[in-house]
Every structure is written in structure tokens, then in C-alpha cells.
Design a protein around this motif. Structure first.
Motif, PDB file in Angstrom:
ATOM      1  N   GLN A 165      14.628  10.712  -8.436  1.00 56.90           N
ATOM      2  CA  GLN A 165      15.925  10.983  -9.208  1.00 56.90           C
ATOM      3  C   GLN A 165      16.198  12.468  -9.334  1.00 56.90           C
ATOM      4  O   GLN A 165      17.188  12.972  -9.502  1.00 56.90           O
ATOM      5  CB  GLN A 165      16.064  10.319 -10.678  1.00 56.90           C
ATOM      6  N   ALA A 166      15.160  13.146  -9.416  1.00 52.09           N
ATOM      7  CA  ALA A 166      15.098  14.653  -9.671  1.00 52.09           C
ATOM      8  C   ALA A 166      15.896  15.380  -8.622  1.00 52.09           C
ATOM      9  O   ALA A 166      16.522  16.309  -8.604  1.00 52.09           O
ATOM     10  CB  ALA A 166      13.845  15.149 -10.101  1.00 52.09           C
ATOM     11  N   THR A 223       8.870   8.559  -8.293  1.00 52.63           N
ATOM     12  CA  THR A 223       9.916   7.955  -7.483  1.00 52.63           C
ATOM     13  C   THR A 223      10.329   6.409  -8.088  1.00 52.63           C
ATOM     14  O   THR A 223       9.316   5.821  -8.441  1.00 52.63           O
ATOM     15  CB  THR A 223       9.559   7.888  -5.853  1.00 52.63           C
ATOM     16  N   GLN A 224      11.457   6.092  -7.752  1.00 51.48           N
ATOM     17  CA  GLN A 224      11.713   4.622  -8.355  1.00 51.48           C
ATOM     18  C   GLN A 224      11.860   3.811  -6.938  1.00 51.48           C
ATOM     19  O   GLN A 224      12.605   4.219  -5.943  1.00 51.48           O
ATOM     20  CB  GLN A 224      13.086   4.738  -9.274  1.00 51.48           C
ATOM     21  N   ARG A 249       0.818  -1.120   0.064  1.00 51.06           N
ATOM     22  CA  ARG A 249       0.022  -0.078   0.137  1.00 51.06           C
ATOM     23  C   ARG A 249       0.844   0.987   0.067  1.00 51.06           C
ATOM     24  O   ARG A 249       0.742   2.427  -0.636  1.00 51.06           O
ATOM     25  CB  ARG A 249      -0.959  -0.002   1.357  1.00 51.06           C
ATOM     26  N   TRP A 250       1.940   1.185   0.939  1.00 50.84           N
ATOM     27  CA  TRP A 250       2.818   2.487   0.849  1.00 50.84           C
ATOM     28  C   TRP A 250       3.478   2.814  -0.545  1.00 50.84           C
ATOM     29  O   TRP A 250       3.388   3.795  -0.872  1.00 50.84           O
ATOM     30  CB  TRP A 250       3.723   1.958   1.855  1.00 50.84           C
ATOM     31  N   HIS A 251       3.810   1.657  -1.482  1.00 49.20           N
ATOM     32  CA  HIS A 251       4.679   1.893  -2.381  1.00 49.20           C
ATOM     33  C   HIS A 251       3.491   2.479  -3.437  1.00 49.20           C
ATOM     34  O   HIS A 251       3.685   3.373  -4.406  1.00 49.20           O
ATOM     35  CB  HIS A 251       5.033   0.630  -2.901  1.00 49.20           C
ATOM     36  N   ASP A 252       2.379   1.908  -3.547  1.00 48.13           N
ATOM     37  CA  ASP A 252       1.105   2.574  -4.236  1.00 48.13           C
ATOM     38  C   ASP A 252       0.985   3.788  -4.187  1.00 48.13           C
ATOM     39  O   ASP A 252       0.520   4.412  -5.056  1.00 48.13           O
ATOM     40  CB  ASP A 252       0.019   1.502  -4.254  1.00 48.13           C
ATOM     41  N   SER A 253       0.963   4.404  -2.809  1.00 46.26           N
ATOM     42  CA  SER A 253       0.702   5.686  -2.508  1.00 46.26           C
ATOM     43  C   SER A 253       1.893   6.508  -2.589  1.00 46.26           C
ATOM     44  O   SER A 253       1.602   7.913  -2.390  1.00 46.26           O
ATOM     45  CB  SER A 253      -0.037   5.734  -1.181  1.00 46.26           C
ATOM     46  N   HIS A 254       2.909   6.279  -2.908  1.00 49.38           N
ATOM     47  CA  HIS A 254       4.224   7.069  -2.820  1.00 49.38           C
ATOM     48  C   HIS A 254       4.997   6.921  -4.020  1.00 49.38           C
ATOM     49  O   HIS A 254       6.337   6.832  -3.985  1.00 49.38           O
ATOM     50  CB  HIS A 254       5.262   6.797  -1.708  1.00 49.38           C
ATOM     51  N   GLN A 255       4.273   6.923  -5.089  1.00 45.18           N
ATOM     52  CA  GLN A 255       4.868   6.933  -6.714  1.00 45.18           C
ATOM     53  C   GLN A 255       5.483   8.179  -7.064  1.00 45.18           C
ATOM     54  O   GLN A 255       6.072   8.101  -8.195  1.00 45.18           O
ATOM     55  CB  GLN A 255       3.791   6.192  -7.565  1.00 45.18           C
ATOM     56  N   ILE A 298      15.745  12.819  -3.062  1.00 42.50           N
ATOM     57  CA  ILE A 298      15.290  12.526  -2.014  1.00 42.50           C
ATOM     58  C   ILE A 298      14.840  10.956  -1.800  1.00 42.50           C
ATOM     59  O   ILE A 298      14.401  10.515  -2.733  1.00 42.50           O
ATOM     60  CB  ILE A 298      13.984  13.241  -1.692  1.00 42.50           C
ATOM     61  N   THR A 299      15.159  10.372  -0.787  1.00 41.81           N
ATOM     62  CA  THR A 299      14.877   8.934  -0.355  1.00 41.81           C
ATOM     63  C   THR A 299      13.720   8.896   0.392  1.00 41.81           C
ATOM     64  O   THR A 299      14.009   9.642   1.585  1.00 41.81           O
ATOM     65  CB  THR A 299      16.290   8.278   0.091  1.00 41.81           C
ATOM     66  N   TYR A 300      12.827   8.187   0.287  1.00 43.41           N
ATOM     67  CA  TYR A 300      11.496   7.940   1.021  1.00 43.41           C
ATOM     68  C   TYR A 300      11.608   6.406   1.753  1.00 43.41           C
ATOM     69  O   TYR A 300      11.897   5.533   0.792  1.00 43.41           O
ATOM     70  CB  TYR A 300      10.271   8.156   0.306  1.00 43.41           C
ATOM     71  N   TYR A 301      11.255   6.379   2.856  1.00 43.04           N
ATOM     72  CA  TYR A 301      11.263   5.063   3.622  1.00 43.04           C
ATOM     73  C   TYR A 301       9.930   4.735   3.997  1.00 43.04           C
ATOM     74  O   TYR A 301       9.184   5.718   4.642  1.00 43.04           O
ATOM     75  CB  TYR A 301      12.258   4.964   4.784  1.00 43.04           C
ATOM     76  N   PRO A 302       9.335   3.612   4.004  1.00 40.90           N
ATOM     77  CA  PRO A 302       8.146   3.056   4.735  1.00 40.90           C
ATOM     78  C   PRO A 302       8.076   3.742   5.999  1.00 40.90           C
ATOM     79  O   PRO A 302       9.142   3.554   6.913  1.00 40.90           O
ATOM     80  CB  PRO A 302       8.014   1.819   4.577  1.00 40.90           C
ATOM     81  N   GLN A 303       6.913   4.160   6.426  1.00 41.27           N
ATOM     82  CA  GLN A 303       6.822   4.734   7.734  1.00 41.27           C
ATOM     83  C   GLN A 303       5.566   4.181   8.578  1.00 41.27           C
ATOM     84  O   GLN A 303       4.598   3.695   7.779  1.00 41.27           O
ATOM     85  CB  GLN A 303       6.541   6.321   7.828  1.00 41.27           C
ATOM     86  N   VAL A 304       5.521   4.193   9.803  1.00 35.51           N
ATOM     87  CA  VAL A 304       4.450   3.666  10.522  1.00 35.51           C
ATOM     88  C   VAL A 304       3.984   4.695  11.420  1.00 35.51           C
ATOM     89  O   VAL A 304       4.683   5.434  11.744  1.00 35.51           O
ATOM     90  CB  VAL A 304       4.700   2.456  11.275  1.00 35.51           C
ATOM     91  N   SER A 305       2.612   4.580  11.708  1.00 32.37           N
ATOM     92  CA  SER A 305       1.647   5.670  12.633  1.00 32.37           C
ATOM     93  C   SER A 305       1.672   4.796  14.092  1.00 32.37           C
ATOM     94  O   SER A 305       1.068   3.915  14.175  1.00 32.37           O
ATOM     95  CB  SER A 305       0.798   5.873  11.992  1.00 32.37           C
ATOM     96  N   PRO A 306       2.291   5.475  15.140  1.00 36.74           N
ATOM     97  CA  PRO A 306       1.933   5.069  16.417  1.00 36.74           C
ATOM     98  C   PRO A 306       0.449   5.064  16.831  1.00 36.74           C
ATOM     99  O   PRO A 306      -0.131   6.352  16.897  1.00 36.74           O
ATOM    100  CB  PRO A 306       3.081   5.681  17.226  1.00 36.74           C
TER     101      PRO A 306
END
Length: 340
Positions: free
Chosen positions: A179-180, A167-168, A152-158, A183-191
Motif C-alpha cells: 500500500q505504501a 504487503t497485503q 510458500r511464496w506468500h510466506d516469503s513475500h510478506q 507495487i503489486t507482486y505476483y507469484p513467479q516460477v523459476s525455469p
């Protein structure tokens, strides 16, 4: 004598290393797969795959049990052979774990393909995750939950939130890069705090309008930015039922994929018995009330959705054992029984 102690220490260290070596090696192998793209691509050719379709996991029924099949890379290619971009499909998979023998496990969503064709070929069905979590084996539930959250995270952070450019993902799916902008995005969780409130002899459970008839559970809510777990528990209890927490105790945590990737932090909270009058927030809750030990024990015996009375109302029942709320309720029962 010192040499003897040193020899004993080395032997003990060696034994401890052997006891933990399987887990340590597995964790280090998974980390290598996340960091080494070529190694991960190679692992995709020998790993196993869990299938999803629009975020619903694929299950197979065997008698009265529901199994979560792991498909080999060869089976995946057979399913995808009619697609002109089979290899590209494999690239869309995400790493979700590995066996003790270092066989990597991936998850792949085939939402763009015809669902009925896959179900017919593999003799199973894609099932809503919330239903699936309560029918599969307990060891499979966390894997399905984390796999769906990652997909789900990958689907919503394209797309990059700064540049709007695509993003790749890396082969393991542990990050996405713009690439532009670099910035690197990492999956996050909500407490999220989930709290079983007690006044010493009773526990408080509540329900929302969206719950199935009769289901009651512990209070829960997302942590606000800057809050500690303790502050979040006290705020949520005050907001939802108008009670002030005197003390609290952390119990355990659980990943929970609803509505997305959340980390449930389970706690027990104690309120004063003399100040236990509920003042419910009707915007959040449909009902909140105190339950005694006997009523809780009876409620734990009931199956979900099978608690209708003659007048059409539903007897209270509680979340199934896979949910952390169930664990909190069981812990409270054991504590009360021990005191009695």
C-alpha cells in the motif's frame, strides 16, 4: 449453397463450443475469483479446503491408499472455532482451482495451530510433501505441489522489497500489494531444464550426494537470466558431464516445488557417440555414467530404496512415475525398442 455452408459452420461452431464449454467456463470462473475480491470471499464460504501445516499437506490413509481430503467450509469453521480469529484464518487461504461444477478449492496452512490436535480430530497426518507426492493419486500430486508453492511464496513475500512495509494478499492469493508504494507482486516460477542425454544407444544418468542410495536421474539445472531453453540445456550438459550437445528435442513440462516453485522443462539431448567420454563435475555430482537399454529396463522395475546387494551396495533405480525424469526415461526406452 452459401447459406447451407453457413448453417453447417454455425452448427460445427456450436458443437465445438459445447465440447469445450465446461473447461472454458471453469477457467473464466477462476479468473473472476482472482479479480473480484467480494466474489472470492463469498466463494470461501462454500468452497473446499486442502490443509497444510508448515507447508506439509494433510493426508488420510484408506487401506493401502493415501487420500487428499477436501474439507468443507463448515468443517473448517469447526476446526477453527476455538481460535478467536477464525474468519481471519479463512482469509489466509489461497485459491488453487475449482471443480467442473464451480466448487472452488482453497489451500490453507495451519502452522500456528497444534498439529497433533488437528491430526487427531481429522484422523490423518501432515506429511512431508516430497513423500506425499509419491504416495497420493497422480491427479492430486500437481495440486499439492502448486498449493504448497503458492503458500510458500506468500510466506516469503510478506514485505515489500522496496519500502520494507507489509504487503497485503488479495482473497484469492493471486497477488500481494504494498500500500505504501503501490507495487503489486505476483507469484513467479523459476525455469529449470531437465535433460536426458543419449549417444544413440545409451542414456546418461547421474546422482548427487544428497540422493537416496542407488537413485540415478536425468541432468537438471536452473536457466540463467537471458538464456533460452536450448542454451541452458547445452550449458548444463557441458558443465556437469563435459559433453557437447549436437541436437535436442523438447518433451514436456512439470511444476516442481523443490526447492520452491519451479517449472521443469523436459528435453532429450543427443551427443556424438565418438565423443561420449564423461568428464564429471565432482562439485555438482557424485556419479554419472552411461546405461544401456537392458539396464534401464531392469532399473525401472525396482522399487525405491529396495535395491540392496549382498555387499551392501545399491542397484540403480530411477525416479517414480510422478516425476518428469521417469517420463523422459520411459520415452527413451520406447524409442530404443522401436529402433530395435
Amino acid at each position: 449453397m452459401a447459406a447451407v455452408y453457413q448453417a453447417l459452420h454455425r452448427r460445427a461452431s456450436s458443437l465445438l463450443c459445447r465440447l469445450h464449454s465446461t473447461y472454458v467456463r471453469k477457467m473464466r470462473y477462476l479468473n473472476k475469483l482472482k479479480e473480484d475480491d467480494s466474489l472470492c470471499r463469498q466463494a470461501q464460504t462454500s468452497g473446499t479446503f486442502y490443509l497444510f501445516h508448515n507447508l506439509s499437506p494433510f493426508l488420510q490413509k484408506a487401506g493401502r491408499k493415501y487420500l487428499v481430503p477436501q474439507l468443507s467450509a463448515a468443517e473448517m469453521r469447526r476446526i477453527l472455532e476455538k481460535s478467536p480469529e477464525a474468519e481471519q484464518w479463512m482469509e489466509e487461504s489461497v485459491l488453487v482451482g475449482c471443480s467442473d461444477e464451480h466448487i472452488p478449492h482453497f489451500a490453507l496452512d495451519l502452522g500456528a495451530l497444534e498439529k497433533s490436535v488437528i491430526e487427531s480430530e481429522l484422523q490423518g497426518s501432515f506429511t512431508d510433501l516430497q513423500k506425499a507426492l509419491f504416495v497420493v493419486d497422480g491427479k492430486d500430486s500437481p495440486l499439492l505441489a502448486s498449493a504448497q508453492s503458492l503458500l510458500r511464496w506468500h510466506d516469503s513475500h510478506q514485505y515489500c522489497s522496496k519500502t520494507g512495509q507489509p504487503t497485503q494478499k488479495n482473497p484469492a492469493g493471486s497477488k500481494r500489494v504494498c500500500q505504501a508504494s503501490g507495487i503489486t507482486y505476483y507469484p513467479q516460477v523459476s525455469p529449470v531444464v531437465i535433460t536426458l542425454v543419449s549417444d544413440g544407444s545409451r542414456c546418461l544418468l547421474a546422482r548427487q550426494p544428497s540422493f537416496p542410495p542407488g537413485m540415478f536421474t536425468a541432468l537438471s539445472g536452473f536457466c540463467d537470466v537471458g538464456e533460452t531453453v536450448e542454451e541452458a540445456v547445452r550449458r548444463e550438459v557441458a558443465e556437469e558431464v563435459g559433453l557437447e550437445v549436437e541436437s535436442l528435442l523438447y518433451s514436456a513440462s512439470q511444476h516442481w516445488p523443490f526447492p520452491s516453485g519451479s517449472l521443469m522443462l523436459g528435453c532429450h539431448a543427443l551427443v556424438g557417440a565418438q565423443q561420449a567420454e564423461i568428464s564429471m563435475d565432482s562439485l555438482e555430482l557424485e556419479e554419472a555414467r552411461w546405461f544401456g537399454l537392458e539396464e534401464i529396463v531392469e532399473g525401472l522395475k525396482r522399487e525405491p530404496r529396495s535395491s540392496k546387494q549382498d555387499d551392501g551396495s545399491s542397484l540403480p533405480w530411477f525416479p517414480p512415475k510422478q516425476a518428469i525424469a521417469h517420463q523422459l526415461i520411459r520415452e527413451w526406452v520406447r524409442q530404443q525398442s522401436a529402433q530395435a
